[in-house]
Scaffold this motif. Structure first.
Motif, PDB file in Angstrom:
ATOM      1  N   LEU A 160      -3.023   3.650 -10.793  1.00  0.00           N
ATOM      2  CA  LEU A 160      -2.211   2.661 -11.484  1.00  0.00           C
ATOM      3  C   LEU A 160      -1.454   1.738 -10.535  1.00  0.00           C
ATOM      4  O   LEU A 160      -1.166   0.598 -10.886  1.00  0.00           O
ATOM      5  CB  LEU A 160      -1.202   3.369 -12.404  1.00  0.00           C
ATOM      6  N   GLN A 161      -1.090   2.220  -9.339  1.00  0.00           N
ATOM      7  CA  GLN A 161      -0.415   1.361  -8.371  1.00  0.00           C
ATOM      8  C   GLN A 161      -0.791   1.791  -6.965  1.00  0.00           C
ATOM      9  O   GLN A 161      -1.038   2.965  -6.701  1.00  0.00           O
ATOM     10  CB  GLN A 161       1.106   1.392  -8.548  1.00  0.00           C
ATOM     11  N   ALA A 162      -0.875   0.810  -6.071  1.00  0.00           N
ATOM     12  CA  ALA A 162      -1.333   1.062  -4.713  1.00  0.00           C
ATOM     13  C   ALA A 162      -0.381   2.003  -3.990  1.00  0.00           C
ATOM     14  O   ALA A 162       0.841   1.893  -4.100  1.00  0.00           O
ATOM     15  CB  ALA A 162      -1.449  -0.262  -3.958  1.00  0.00           C
ATOM     16  N   HIS A 163      -0.950   2.930  -3.215  1.00  0.00           N
ATOM     17  CA  HIS A 163      -0.151   3.884  -2.464  1.00  0.00           C
ATOM     18  C   HIS A 163      -1.039   4.641  -1.495  1.00  0.00           C
ATOM     19  O   HIS A 163      -2.267   4.591  -1.597  1.00  0.00           O
ATOM     20  CB  HIS A 163       0.529   4.880  -3.405  1.00  0.00           C
ATOM     21  N   THR A 164      -0.417   5.331  -0.559  1.00  0.00           N
ATOM     22  CA  THR A 164      -1.129   6.225   0.334  1.00  0.00           C
ATOM     23  C   THR A 164      -0.864   7.656  -0.102  1.00  0.00           C
ATOM     24  O   THR A 164       0.299   8.069  -0.223  1.00  0.00           O
ATOM     25  CB  THR A 164      -0.684   6.022   1.792  1.00  0.00           C
ATOM     26  N   ALA A 165      -1.911   8.410  -0.353  1.00  0.00           N
ATOM     27  CA  ALA A 165      -1.780   9.752  -0.920  1.00  0.00           C
ATOM     28  C   ALA A 165      -1.049  10.690   0.037  1.00  0.00           C
ATOM     29  O   ALA A 165      -1.290  10.668   1.246  1.00  0.00           O
ATOM     30  CB  ALA A 165      -3.158  10.308  -1.253  1.00  0.00           C
ATOM     31  N   GLN A 166      -0.152  11.497  -0.522  1.00  0.00           N
ATOM     32  CA  GLN A 166       0.602  12.481   0.244  1.00  0.00           C
ATOM     33  C   GLN A 166       0.540  13.826  -0.468  1.00  0.00           C
ATOM     34  O   GLN A 166       0.314  13.885  -1.684  1.00  0.00           O
ATOM     35  CB  GLN A 166       2.066  12.056   0.376  1.00  0.00           C
ATOM     36  N   PRO A 167       0.730  14.928   0.264  1.00  0.00           N
ATOM     37  CA  PRO A 167       0.811  16.234  -0.406  1.00  0.00           C
ATOM     38  C   PRO A 167       1.912  16.229  -1.455  1.00  0.00           C
ATOM     39  O   PRO A 167       3.016  15.746  -1.211  1.00  0.00           O
ATOM     40  CB  PRO A 167       1.150  17.193   0.750  1.00  0.00           C
ATOM     41  N   GLY A 168       1.627  16.746  -2.621  1.00  0.00           N
ATOM     42  CA  GLY A 168       2.573  16.736  -3.722  1.00  0.00           C
ATOM     43  C   GLY A 168       2.368  15.581  -4.675  1.00  0.00           C
ATOM     44  O   GLY A 168       2.959  15.553  -5.758  1.00  0.00           O
ATOM     45  N   ARG A 225       0.789  -1.211   0.000  1.00  0.00           N
ATOM     46  CA  ARG A 225       0.000   0.000   0.000  1.00  0.00           C
ATOM     47  C   ARG A 225       0.830   1.274   0.000  1.00  0.00           C
ATOM     48  O   ARG A 225       0.319   2.331  -0.279  1.00  0.00           O
ATOM     49  CB  ARG A 225      -0.917   0.012   1.233  1.00  0.00           C
ATOM     50  N   LEU A 226       2.101   1.210   0.382  1.00  0.00           N
ATOM     51  CA  LEU A 226       2.896   2.416   0.533  1.00  0.00           C
ATOM     52  C   LEU A 226       4.059   2.406  -0.456  1.00  0.00           C
ATOM     53  O   LEU A 226       4.850   1.485  -0.475  1.00  0.00           O
ATOM     54  CB  LEU A 226       3.440   2.519   1.955  1.00  0.00           C
ATOM     55  N   VAL A 227       4.143   3.439  -1.281  1.00  0.00           N
ATOM     56  CA  VAL A 227       5.189   3.544  -2.277  1.00  0.00           C
ATOM     57  C   VAL A 227       6.222   4.558  -1.795  1.00  0.00           C
ATOM     58  O   VAL A 227       5.871   5.647  -1.381  1.00  0.00           O
ATOM     59  CB  VAL A 227       4.600   4.001  -3.627  1.00  0.00           C
ATOM     60  N   THR A 234      -7.931  12.661  -1.875  1.00  0.00           N
ATOM     61  CA  THR A 234      -7.707  13.181  -0.531  1.00  0.00           C
ATOM     62  C   THR A 234      -6.393  12.672   0.043  1.00  0.00           C
ATOM     63  O   THR A 234      -6.066  11.482  -0.068  1.00  0.00           O
ATOM     64  CB  THR A 234      -8.856  12.760   0.408  1.00  0.00           C
ATOM     65  N   VAL A 235      -5.631  13.557   0.641  1.00  0.00           N
ATOM     66  CA  VAL A 235      -4.383  13.187   1.306  1.00  0.00           C
ATOM     67  C   VAL A 235      -4.671  12.215   2.447  1.00  0.00           C
ATOM     68  O   VAL A 235      -5.641  12.375   3.193  1.00  0.00           O
ATOM     69  CB  VAL A 235      -3.670  14.441   1.856  1.00  0.00           C
ATOM     70  N   GLY A 236      -3.853  11.183   2.592  1.00  0.00           N
ATOM     71  CA  GLY A 236      -3.976  10.212   3.670  1.00  0.00           C
ATOM     72  C   GLY A 236      -4.795   8.990   3.328  1.00  0.00           C
ATOM     73  O   GLY A 236      -4.798   8.012   4.080  1.00  0.00           O
ATOM     74  N   VAL A 237      -5.489   9.027   2.209  1.00  0.00           N
ATOM     75  CA  VAL A 237      -6.308   7.880   1.795  1.00  0.00           C
ATOM     76  C   VAL A 237      -5.413   6.853   1.106  1.00  0.00           C
ATOM     77  O   VAL A 237      -4.547   7.194   0.300  1.00  0.00           O
ATOM     78  CB  VAL A 237      -7.441   8.314   0.848  1.00  0.00           C
ATOM     79  N   THR A 238      -5.626   5.566   1.423  1.00  0.00           N
ATOM     80  CA  THR A 238      -4.899   4.495   0.746  1.00  0.00           C
ATOM     81  C   THR A 238      -5.675   4.074  -0.491  1.00  0.00           C
ATOM     82  O   THR A 238      -6.820   3.623  -0.402  1.00  0.00           O
ATOM     83  CB  THR A 238      -4.710   3.285   1.680  1.00  0.00           C
ATOM     84  N   PRO A 244       7.295  25.072  -9.580  1.00  0.00           N
ATOM     85  CA  PRO A 244       7.824  23.917  -8.851  1.00  0.00           C
ATOM     86  C   PRO A 244       7.450  23.988  -7.373  1.00  0.00           C
ATOM     87  O   PRO A 244       7.476  25.043  -6.768  1.00  0.00           O
ATOM     88  CB  PRO A 244       9.345  24.057  -9.035  1.00  0.00           C
ATOM     89  N   ARG A 245       7.090  22.846  -6.807  1.00  0.00           N
ATOM     90  CA  ARG A 245       6.721  22.795  -5.406  1.00  0.00           C
ATOM     91  C   ARG A 245       7.681  21.889  -4.656  1.00  0.00           C
ATOM     92  O   ARG A 245       8.415  21.119  -5.246  1.00  0.00           O
ATOM     93  CB  ARG A 245       5.290  22.277  -5.253  1.00  0.00           C
ATOM     94  N   LEU A 246       7.653  22.016  -3.357  1.00  0.00           N
ATOM     95  CA  LEU A 246       8.525  21.204  -2.527  1.00  0.00           C
ATOM     96  C   LEU A 246       8.132  19.739  -2.605  1.00  0.00           C
ATOM     97  O   LEU A 246       6.961  19.396  -2.526  1.00  0.00           O
ATOM     98  CB  LEU A 246       8.427  21.681  -1.076  1.00  0.00           C
ATOM     99  N   THR A 247       9.116  18.872  -2.764  1.00  0.00           N
ATOM    100  CA  THR A 247       8.819  17.451  -2.780  1.00  0.00           C
ATOM    101  C   THR A 247       8.604  16.959  -1.358  1.00  0.00           C
ATOM    102  O   THR A 247       9.215  17.456  -0.422  1.00  0.00           O
ATOM    103  CB  THR A 247       9.968  16.645  -3.403  1.00  0.00           C
ATOM    104  N   PRO A 248       7.740  15.972  -1.150  1.00  0.00           N
ATOM    105  CA  PRO A 248       7.532  15.447   0.198  1.00  0.00           C
ATOM    106  C   PRO A 248       8.750  14.669   0.679  1.00  0.00           C
ATOM    107  O   PRO A 248       9.449  14.054  -0.112  1.00  0.00           O
ATOM    108  CB  PRO A 248       6.313  14.528   0.033  1.00  0.00           C
ATOM    109  N   SER A 249       8.996  14.722   1.976  1.00  0.00           N
ATOM    110  CA  SER A 249      10.114  13.981   2.592  1.00  0.00           C
ATOM    111  C   SER A 249      11.397  14.175   1.803  1.00  0.00           C
ATOM    112  O   SER A 249      12.063  13.227   1.419  1.00  0.00           O
ATOM    113  CB  SER A 249       9.766  12.491   2.681  1.00  0.00           C
TER     114      SER A 249
END
Length: 286
Positions: A265-273, A24-26, A244-248, A63-68
């Motif tokens: 296209l691939q499983a992940h948990t949404a993050q800002p950016g 679930r987490l990329v 929505t951010v935080g949704v898997t 351009p925006r700041l990349t997460p982490s």
């Protein structure tokens, strides 16, 4: 490494010095690399670097700041300048000249600071060997400098450098952000047989490359040791959509964002950016 360098005389001497996958987490870098590979507007997919900033800049968006952004995006390593550097090269983005033999090569990329934000007005001074492995030490053939544009991007048109004893194929470059120290380094080509025997070779400096219509295309993003204020991050509230951010999300899930529908296209948990338009590796317009 602090990325600082000098305009001194060096020696181009060969003797010189997964995480477990979850469904679930990329990881950020996995997404960023795949996003570039899936973005047709970008000629070459990068192998590393803060790619969300690169992707949005290439699309014309701010351009925006990349997460982490601190997960391994260290400053680009410095390397020896070698014995063939010459100051006062002409300002130009193309090193091609009439009658110059060799395979055409285009190198594109961006220059970022420590917060993964692009840097404008950065000096890049390139020099290299010709197709026979020789440097022009009397004139300025295959030498030139340029500056990054307002989006932090650069583009160099040249030829693939030749080989000379003890070295693999490489490009030399000096970078200097306004008022900051000089970074002197080299860029390398993937899958070169001599990479394994060149003691200066650094795999962190390998460009991503592909054939490109009679020539070759390569890409590399530099990170300079320039402090930056990242400022506020992107808003997590989608403009009139269901993303929505935080949704898997799972592959095949559908969302809307800014009036358009997207398929996961691939499983992940949404993050800002990671909004659907910004990461084509995760979302395809329906």
């Amino acid at each position: 490494m602090d990325g600082a360098g000098t305009y001194g005389t060096g020696a181009d001497d060969p003797g010189a010095g997964r995480e477990p996958a979850t469904p679930r987490l990329v990881r950020r870098k996995t997404v960023l690399r795949a996003a570039l590979a899936a973005t047709a507007a970008i000629p070459v997919a990068l192998a590393a670097g803060p790619a969300l900033a690169r992707t949005s800049a290439a699309s014309g968006a701010a351009p925006r700041l990349t997460p982490s952004c601190d997960d391994g995006d260290d400053p680009t390593p410095e390397q020896t300048e070698g014995p063939y550097f010459k100051p006062n090269s002409p300002q130009r983005t193309s090193l091609l000249e009439p009658g110059l033999p060799g395979t055409p090569l285009t190198v594109t990329g961006y220059v970022f600071g420590r917060a993964c934000l692009p840097l404008s007005g950065v000096l890049l001074d390139f020099w290299q060997a010709d197709t026979n492995g020789a440097y022009d030490n009397t004139g300025y053939r295959l030498r030139g400098h340029q500056f990054t544009d307002s989006r932090g991007s650069f583009a160099l048109t040249t030829i693939v450098p030749g080989l000379y004893p003890g070295r693999t194929r490489h490009l030399h470059v000096k970078l200097q952000a306004p008022g900051r120290p000089v970074l002197t380094t080299q860029l390398y080509f993937p899958n070169e047989p001599c990479n394994s025997t060149d003691t200066i070779f650094d795999p962190r400096l390998v460009m991503t490359e592909r054939d490109g219509g009679g020539g070759r295309e390569a890409a590399f993003d530099f990170v300079l040791d320039v402090p930056q204020d990242p400022g506020p991050g992107p808003t997590p509230t989608p403009p009139g959509g269901t993303w929505t951010v935080g949704v898997t999300y799972r592959a095949g899930d559908r969302v809307t964002y800014a009036g358009r529908a997207y398929v996961c296209l691939q499983a992940h948990t949404a993050q800002p950016g990671w909004e659907p338009p910004a990461v084509p590796a995760l979302w395809r317009a329906a």
